[in-house]
Design a protein around this motif. Structure first.
Motif, PDB file in Angstrom:
ATOM      1  N   GLY A 125      86.375 -23.524  78.708  1.00  0.00           N
ATOM      2  CA  GLY A 125      87.238 -24.668  78.431  1.00  0.00           C
ATOM      3  C   GLY A 125      86.528 -25.903  77.903  1.00  0.00           C
ATOM      4  N   LEU A 126      85.294 -25.729  77.468  1.00  0.00           N
ATOM      5  CA  LEU A 126      84.566 -26.891  76.929  1.00  0.00           C
ATOM      6  C   LEU A 126      84.846 -27.020  75.425  1.00  0.00           C
ATOM      7  N   ASP A 127      85.503 -28.116  75.036  1.00  0.00           N
ATOM      8  CA  ASP A 127      85.890 -28.316  73.634  1.00  0.00           C
ATOM      9  C   ASP A 127      84.831 -29.123  72.893  1.00  0.00           C
ATOM     10  N   ALA A 128      83.620 -28.592  72.900  1.00  0.00           N
ATOM     11  CA  ALA A 128      82.506 -29.266  72.220  1.00  0.00           C
ATOM     12  C   ALA A 128      81.843 -28.275  71.273  1.00  0.00           C
ATOM     13  N   PHE A 129      81.385 -28.789  70.155  1.00  0.00           N
ATOM     14  CA  PHE A 129      80.759 -27.938  69.134  1.00  0.00           C
ATOM     15  C   PHE A 129      79.374 -27.470  69.570  1.00  0.00           C
ATOM     16  N   ASP A 130      78.951 -26.414  68.931  1.00  0.00           N
ATOM     17  CA  ASP A 130      77.598 -25.890  69.125  1.00  0.00           C
ATOM     18  C   ASP A 130      76.573 -26.995  68.832  1.00  0.00           C
TER      19      ASP A 130
END
Lengths: 158, 158
Positions: A125-130
Motif C-alpha cells: 500500500g505504499l504509493d511511492a515511486f521506485d
C-alpha cells in the motif's frame, strides 16, 4: 490567541532544516500503479540503521513519511491545485489536499507490514515511486484515527 | 525480493534533503503539558503560504508533520530506547517507537481543527513545543486508518 512564551517567532523561518534519507523505496510499480492499494514494495533501510528496526515486526501497520523527490522546484511553489488535476474539482490550497505540489514535498502513507529481513521491510500500500527517499516511519496506533472525521463534499468524489 | 527498475539504489544515500518550515507552533503548554489531548495550540503559517490553506477549514482533522528541533545530534544517533524512558518497557529500535530520538527528528500528530484566521490555524491535540517548526500538514481521511491494526503488548501498557 495563544500567547507564546518566546519573542521573535518566525525569526528562524529562513533557516534550513537538513534531513538525510533513512532508506529508499524499491518497487516494480510505475506511474499510477503505485496507487494500487495492493502494491507491494520494499523499503531498503540504510545498513547503519538496521538495528533501529528492532520491534517493528510486532506492528501490523505503520506510516511512511517520504520525500517526493520527483517534484520540481516550480511545482513546490504552487499555492493552489485542482485535486488530481481534475477540472470538476474545486481549486484549493495545496494544504487542503494531498498533492505532491507542496512547499515541502513530503508524502505520508499508512502501509501494511508484510515482513522484515535485516534492513529490508516489505510493505503493502505504499504509493511511492521506485527510488523514493524515506525520511521516517511511525508505528500506527489507534490515537492516529479520528472516527468522527469530517471531510468536504469534493473529497468524497475523488 | 522486489526488483528495482534502476541501478545504483542507495547511491544518493548521503545526499542531503533541505526543507524550510512552513510555519511554527505557538502554545502556552510547557513540558509534558503538550501531551494533554485537550492542549490547544496555534500553527502560525508563513504569510507567503496563507493562500495554500484555502479549503482546510472543511476538514475536521489533519496530520501535522513537524521538526522536533530540541532533539540534539547525539539523540538523533540513538538506535534503541525504552519507550518514554520507562525501564519496565523493552529496549526497542527507535523506528518501533514514537520517540523524538530518531535519525530525522520528525513528529507526526493527528489534530482537531478548531479554526482558521488568515495564516493562523488553531488546533487541539498537538503535542509539540512552542516554537516547533512545522514541515507539512495533511488533511485526514479514512484511508489513514487501519481498523484491524495489531500493536505489541508493551505498547498497550504505555
Amino acid at each position: 490567541m495563544v500567547k507564546s512564551r518566546r519573542a521573535g517567532d518566525g525569526v528562524s523561518a529562513a533557516k534550513k532544516i537538513e534531513l538525510k534519507a533513512i532508506g529508499f523505496v524499491k518497487t516494480e510499480a510505475v506511474g499510477k500503479e503505485v496507487r494500487d492499494k495492493g502494491n507491494v514494495s520494499e523499503i531498503v533501510f540504510r545498513e547503519d540503521l538496521a538495528e533501529a528496526l528492532d520491534g517493528i515486526e510486532d506492528f501490523s501497520h505503520f506510516f511512511v513519511i517520504f520525500w517526493m523527490h520527483e517534484t520540481s522546484k516550480e511545482e513546490r511553489r504552487m499555492m493552489k491545485v485542482h485535486p488530481r488535476g481534475r477540472r470538476d474539482m474545486p481549486l484549493l490550497g495545496v494544504f487542503a489536499t494531498r498533492t505532491a505540489y507542496r512547499p515541502n514535498a513530503i508524502g505520508l502513507t499508512l502501509v501494511e507490514l508484510l515482513g522484515v529481513k535485516g534492513n529490508v521491510v516489505t510493505v503493502r500500500g505504499l504509493d511511492a515511486f521506485d527510488g523514493t527517499p524515506v525520511l521516517d516511519i511511525k508505528p500506527f496506533d489507534y490515537w492516529d484515527m479520528a472516527e468522527d472525521a469530517r471531510v468536504p463534499e469534493w473529497w468524497k468524489r475523488l
